[in-house]
Design a protein around this motif. Structure first.
Motif, PDB file in Angstrom:
ATOM      1  N   GLN A  12       0.822  -1.202   0.000  1.00 61.95           N
ATOM      2  CA  GLN A  12       0.000   0.000   0.000  1.00 61.95           C
ATOM      3  C   GLN A  12       0.864   1.263   0.000  1.00 61.95           C
ATOM      4  OE1 GLN A  12      -2.405  -0.871   3.403  1.00 61.95           O
ATOM      5  NE2 GLN A  12      -4.114  -1.594   2.162  1.00 61.95           N
ATOM      6  N   TRP A  13       1.980   1.223   0.699  1.00 63.19           N
ATOM      7  CA  TRP A  13       2.894   2.367   0.689  1.00 63.19           C
ATOM      8  C   TRP A  13       3.432   2.606  -0.718  1.00 63.19           C
ATOM      9  CZ3 TRP A  13       2.946   5.998   4.027  1.00 63.19           C
ATOM     10  CH2 TRP A  13       2.681   5.758   5.361  1.00 63.19           C
ATOM     11  N   SER A  18       3.649   5.957  -5.478  1.00 63.02           N
ATOM     12  CA  SER A  18       3.507   6.029  -6.928  1.00 63.02           C
ATOM     13  C   SER A  18       2.476   7.081  -7.324  1.00 63.02           C
ATOM     14  CB  SER A  18       3.121   4.656  -7.470  1.00 63.02           C
ATOM     15  OG  SER A  18       2.876   4.730  -8.847  1.00 63.02           O
ATOM     16  N   ALA A  19       1.387   7.153  -6.608  1.00 64.31           N
ATOM     17  CA  ALA A  19       0.347   8.141  -6.895  1.00 64.31           C
ATOM     18  C   ALA A  19       0.867   9.554  -6.615  1.00 64.31           C
ATOM     19  CB  ALA A  19      -0.900   7.842  -6.065  1.00 64.31           C
ATOM     20  N   SER A  20       1.679   9.699  -5.582  1.00 62.63           N
ATOM     21  CA  SER A  20       2.232  11.023  -5.246  1.00 62.63           C
ATOM     22  C   SER A  20       3.183  11.506  -6.338  1.00 62.63           C
ATOM     23  CB  SER A  20       2.983  10.972  -3.910  1.00 62.63           C
ATOM     24  OG  SER A  20       2.100  10.634  -2.875  1.00 62.63           O
ATOM     25  N   ALA A  27       1.319  17.999 -12.017  1.00 62.42           N
ATOM     26  CA  ALA A  27       1.264  19.392 -11.556  1.00 62.42           C
ATOM     27  C   ALA A  27       2.362  20.230 -12.216  1.00 62.42           C
ATOM     28  CB  ALA A  27       1.388  19.445 -10.037  1.00 62.42           C
ATOM     29  N   ALA A  28       3.529  19.649 -12.448  1.00 59.57           N
ATOM     30  CA  ALA A  28       4.613  20.388 -13.094  1.00 59.57           C
ATOM     31  C   ALA A  28       4.385  20.512 -14.597  1.00 59.57           C
ATOM     32  CB  ALA A  28       5.939  19.689 -12.822  1.00 59.57           C
TER      33      ALA A  28
END
Length: 154
Positions: A12-13, A18-20, A27-28
């Motif tokens: 899960q981590w 990966s999503a972050s 965003a960039a």
């Protein structure tokens, strides 16, 4: 405590990390994509008229008249103050701090003709605009002063 540990296992981590990373990349990239959406077109580009170019003259410019006159005066002072007997044929160096020019006085001879005392000489002039050779004659005038009779570039 074990329930919390089981809820967040390493798999899960990995999904959260990966999503972050994906969110940061998106965003960039969005602002960059927005800037480039209009595209670049040579038809829309204007000529920059604020830049002016030109070429340097092909021949070096002659020294400023003021610089030459100032150097002539400096050379004249060196010739008039030289002790010819002490020199024994050696060159007399000269420098003009005002113009940055320098050189050497050679072939310094003192001649007396009919009560008139003159000094003939050759002089080099090294400056930012090059090296030049001059011939000149300085004569003793009234009241002990010297006057340049001739000073010409060769």
């Amino acid at each position: 405590m074990s329930r919390i540990a089981q809820a967040f296992d390493s798999r899960q981590w990995g999904v959260i990390a990966s999503a972050s990373v994906k969110a940061v990349v998106v965003a960039a990239a969005l602002p960059l994509a927005a800037c480039g959406a209009g595209g670049f077109s040579l038809e829309k580009a204007d000529v920059d008229r604020s830049i002016i170019t030109s070429s340097a003259p092909s021949s070096p410019a002659a020294p400023a008249a003021g610089d030459k006159d100032s150097d002539q005066t400096t050379i004249g002072n060196a010739v008039s103050s030289a002790d010819i007997k002490e020199l024994g044929g050696q060159a007399v160096p000269w420098a003009n701090a005002g113009t940055g020019s320098r050189g050497a006085i050679t072939e310094l001879l003192e001649l007396k003709d009919g009560g008139l005392t003159c000094r003939r000489f050759s002089a080099t002039r090294e400056s930012f605009d090059g090296v030049a050779l001059y011939k000149g004659e300085l004569c003793l005038a009234g009241a002990g002063g010297w006057r340049m009779q001739e000073f010409k570039a060769l």
